[in-house]
Design a protein around this motif. Structure first.
Motif, PDB file in Angstrom:
ATOM      1  N   TYR A   1      -6.443   7.256   5.479  1.00  0.00           N
ATOM      2  CA  TYR A   1      -5.953   6.154   6.288  1.00  0.00           C
ATOM      3  C   TYR A   1      -4.492   6.411   6.596  1.00  0.00           C
ATOM      4  CZ  TYR A   1      -9.417   2.317   6.274  1.00  0.00           C
ATOM      5  OH  TYR A   1     -10.474   1.511   6.506  1.00  0.00           O
TER       6      TYR A   1
ATOM      7  N   VAL B   1      -3.404   1.301   5.381  1.00  0.00           N
ATOM      8  CA  VAL B   1      -3.370   1.077   3.931  1.00  0.00           C
ATOM      9  C   VAL B   1      -2.723  -0.274   3.634  1.00  0.00           C
ATOM     10  CG1 VAL B   1      -2.344   1.915   1.781  1.00  0.00           C
ATOM     11  CG2 VAL B   1      -3.470   3.504   3.318  1.00  0.00           C
TER      12      VAL B   1
ATOM     13  N   HIS C   1      -9.581  -4.973  10.895  1.00  0.00           N
ATOM     14  CA  HIS C   1      -8.639  -5.240   9.822  1.00  0.00           C
ATOM     15  C   HIS C   1      -7.820  -6.488  10.133  1.00  0.00           C
ATOM     16  CE1 HIS C   1      -9.545  -1.065   8.796  1.00  0.00           C
ATOM     17  NE2 HIS C   1      -9.076  -1.342   7.581  1.00  0.00           N
TER      18      HIS C   1
ATOM     19  N   ALA D   1      -6.233  -0.692  -6.451  1.00  0.00           N
ATOM     20  CA  ALA D   1      -7.364   0.186  -6.141  1.00  0.00           C
ATOM     21  C   ALA D   1      -6.834   1.493  -5.579  1.00  0.00           C
ATOM     22  CB  ALA D   1      -8.301  -0.476  -5.133  1.00  0.00           C
ATOM     23  N   LYS D   2      -7.575   2.546  -5.836  1.00  0.00           N
ATOM     24  CA  LYS D   2      -7.269   3.844  -5.242  1.00  0.00           C
ATOM     25  C   LYS D   2      -8.279   4.080  -4.138  1.00  0.00           C
ATOM     26  CE  LYS D   2      -6.347   8.625  -6.255  1.00  0.00           C
ATOM     27  NZ  LYS D   2      -6.080   9.621  -7.268  1.00  0.00           N
ATOM     28  N   LEU D   3      -7.797   4.417  -2.952  1.00  0.00           N
ATOM     29  CA  LEU D   3      -8.679   4.658  -1.816  1.00  0.00           C
ATOM     30  C   LEU D   3      -9.072   6.127  -1.791  1.00  0.00           C
ATOM     31  CD1 LEU D   3      -6.758   2.575   0.866  1.00  0.00           C
ATOM     32  CD2 LEU D   3      -8.591   1.844  -0.642  1.00  0.00           C
ATOM     33  N   ARG D   4     -10.313   6.388  -1.487  1.00  0.00           N
ATOM     34  CA  ARG D   4     -10.812   7.763  -1.502  1.00  0.00           C
ATOM     35  C   ARG D   4     -11.167   8.259  -0.100  1.00  0.00           C
ATOM     36  NH1 ARG D   4     -10.984   9.379  -6.621  1.00  0.00           N
ATOM     37  NH2 ARG D   4     -11.346   7.808  -8.205  1.00  0.00           N
TER      38      ARG D   4
ATOM     39  N   GLY E   1       0.839  -1.189   0.000  1.00  0.00           N
ATOM     40  CA  GLY E   1       0.000   0.000   0.000  1.00  0.00           C
ATOM     41  C   GLY E   1       0.873   1.237   0.000  1.00  0.00           C
TER      42      GLY E   1
ATOM     43  N   GLU F   1      -5.355  -2.811   4.190  1.00  0.00           N
ATOM     44  CA  GLU F   1      -6.310  -2.808   3.080  1.00  0.00           C
ATOM     45  C   GLU F   1      -5.746  -3.526   1.857  1.00  0.00           C
ATOM     46  OE1 GLU F   1      -9.474  -1.837   2.844  1.00  0.00           O
ATOM     47  OE2 GLU F   1      -9.583  -1.138   4.906  1.00  0.00           O
TER      48      GLU F   1
END
Length: 169
Positions: A113, A118, A165, A107-110, A82, A121
């Motif tokens: 975090y 990250v 998580h 993926a791009k997180l919006r 990440g 994730e």
């Protein structure tokens, strides 16, 4: 007779003015000491054996540089990572099959975090991909010591928001 200077009302403009005045004062004291070619070459003579660093990367298809673990572990493998920087947050994972086929997911997180969240994730993204492909046994490889040690119950998970998580991973 001193020049009368109008002081700006804006705080930032005042700071810029003070910095400019300080630079002018330093130039008066020390002179203008910008680098010149003759000056830098006399102070730093070039080494006869010096060769500039080449940044050319010949094989852009390489996804992993390191030990070939396919011989040590012939099963499914998952690499995840990440990133958090000024451009945003991104996660990615590469799932490698027993035959060497690579399955990439990103993926791009919006939302905001921390670096560690990250990493979680990214790991979860890769694990979901493996689950969706009915992978039963998997070697998971990541560069986050925190995540690896917490998942293996070697380190304590302090922030409560991370427990979900960790339990998923």
């Amino acid at each position: 007779m001193e020049k009368e200077c109008k002081v700006p009302e804006d705080k930032h403009a005042r700071e810029i003015l003070l910095i400019k005045e300080e630079i002018a004062r330093m130039k008066k004291i020390h002179g203008d000491q910008r680098a010149s070619p003759s000056r830098s070459s006399s102070e730093n003579p070039a080494d006869e054996e010096y060769k500039p660093l080449q940044t050319y990367f010949p094989d852009e298809e390489v996804l992993f540089v390191g030990e070939n673990i396919a011989e040590l572990y012939p099963g499914w493998r998952l690499f995840f990572d990440g990133v958090v920087n000024f451009k945003g947050l991104g996660i990615g994972a590469v799932l490698i099959s027993e035959t060497g086929q690579h399955y990439l997911i990103t993926a791009k997180l919006r939302f905001l975090y921390t670096n560690n969240m990250v990493e979680y994730e990214a790991c979860i993204l890769g694990l979901r991909l493996a689950r969706d492909m009915n992978v039963r046994e998997l070697l998971v490889i990541g560069d986050s010591d925190l995540l690896v040690h917490q998942v293996r119950d070697e380190w304590v998970v302090k922030p409560l928001r991370w427990n979900s998580h960790r339990s998923y991973a």
